[in-house]
Design a protein around this motif. Structure first.
Motif, short mmCIF file in Angstrom:
data_model
loop_
_atom_site.label_atom_id
_atom_site.label_comp_id
_atom_site.label_asym_id
_atom_site.label_seq_id
_atom_site.Cartn_x
_atom_site.Cartn_y
_atom_site.Cartn_z
N VAL A 170 0.85 17.68 38.71
CA VAL A 170 1.11 16.12 39.24
C VAL A 170 0.14 15.02 38.41
O VAL A 170 -0.88 14.52 38.99
CB VAL A 170 1.39 15.98 40.84
N ASN A 171 0.73 14.62 37.54
CA ASN A 171 0.60 13.54 36.71
C ASN A 171 1.13 12.21 37.67
O ASN A 171 2.18 12.06 37.70
CB ASN A 171 0.80 13.31 35.64
N ILE A 172 -0.52 11.01 38.29
CA ILE A 172 0.28 9.97 38.93
C ILE A 172 0.75 8.78 37.57
O ILE A 172 -1.03 8.34 37.36
CB ILE A 172 -0.89 9.73 40.22
N ILE A 173 1.44 8.45 37.45
CA ILE A 173 1.35 6.78 36.41
C ILE A 173 1.94 5.51 37.31
O ILE A 173 2.63 5.48 37.87
CB ILE A 173 2.71 7.65 35.78
N ASP A 174 0.22 4.90 37.62
CA ASP A 174 0.18 3.69 38.54
C ASP A 174 1.03 2.63 37.39
O ASP A 174 1.25 2.58 36.55
CB ASP A 174 -1.45 3.23 37.98
#
Length: 142
Positions: free
Chosen positions: A70-74
């Motif tokens: 999972v990549n979390i893009i702010d």
């Protein structure tokens, strides 16, 4: 001579149709097998309201081995219709990598953990990628 020429033309036309039909009958299954839009792997997108909730959702999906990564893009800006008006909010985008066979379980888990009434959960097939990475997705999901 005219009859011979016509018969020759007819024979040539029928022979051509036969050859084309044979080529198509062999080529179409090849196309279906190698270029279909079905993919074992997928990328999914989920938006959520806070980094804390994004991390909680990511951990929930990872713990159950529904996703490999999972990549979390702010801080993305989302504009959308809700309650008959256009809204604008800052959200976080989770980009997940998984297998097509897990889509339904992912949707159910996200709906269970998500704070939104109608969470965005969309998938796109991975049609080509690094074979080692795709194997890694398989090894790290159920």
């Amino acid at each position: 001579k005219l009859v011979n020429l016509s018969l020759s033309s007819l024979f040539l036309s029928l022979f051509s149709i036969l050859i084309i039909s044979l080529l198509i009958s062999f080529y179409i299954p090849f196309l279906m097998e190698n270029n279909n839009n079905e993919s074992e792997y997928l990328v999914g997108y989920i938006t959520i309201d806070s980094k804390e909730n994004a991390k909680g959702l990511a951990k929930g999906l990872l713990t159950e081995k529904l996703v490999a990564c999972v990549n979390i893009i702010d801080n993305i800006t989302s504009m959308y219709w809700w309650d008959d008006k256009i809204n604008e909010d800052t959200e976080f985008l989770l980009m997940i990598k998984s297998k097509k066979s897990l889509q339904d379980e992912i949707i159910e888990k996200v709906k269970q953990l998500h704070s939104y009434d109608v969470p965005e959960i969309i998938f796109l097939p991975i049609t080509k990628g690094n074979a080692d990475y795709l194997d890694w997705i398989s090894e790290n999901t159920k």
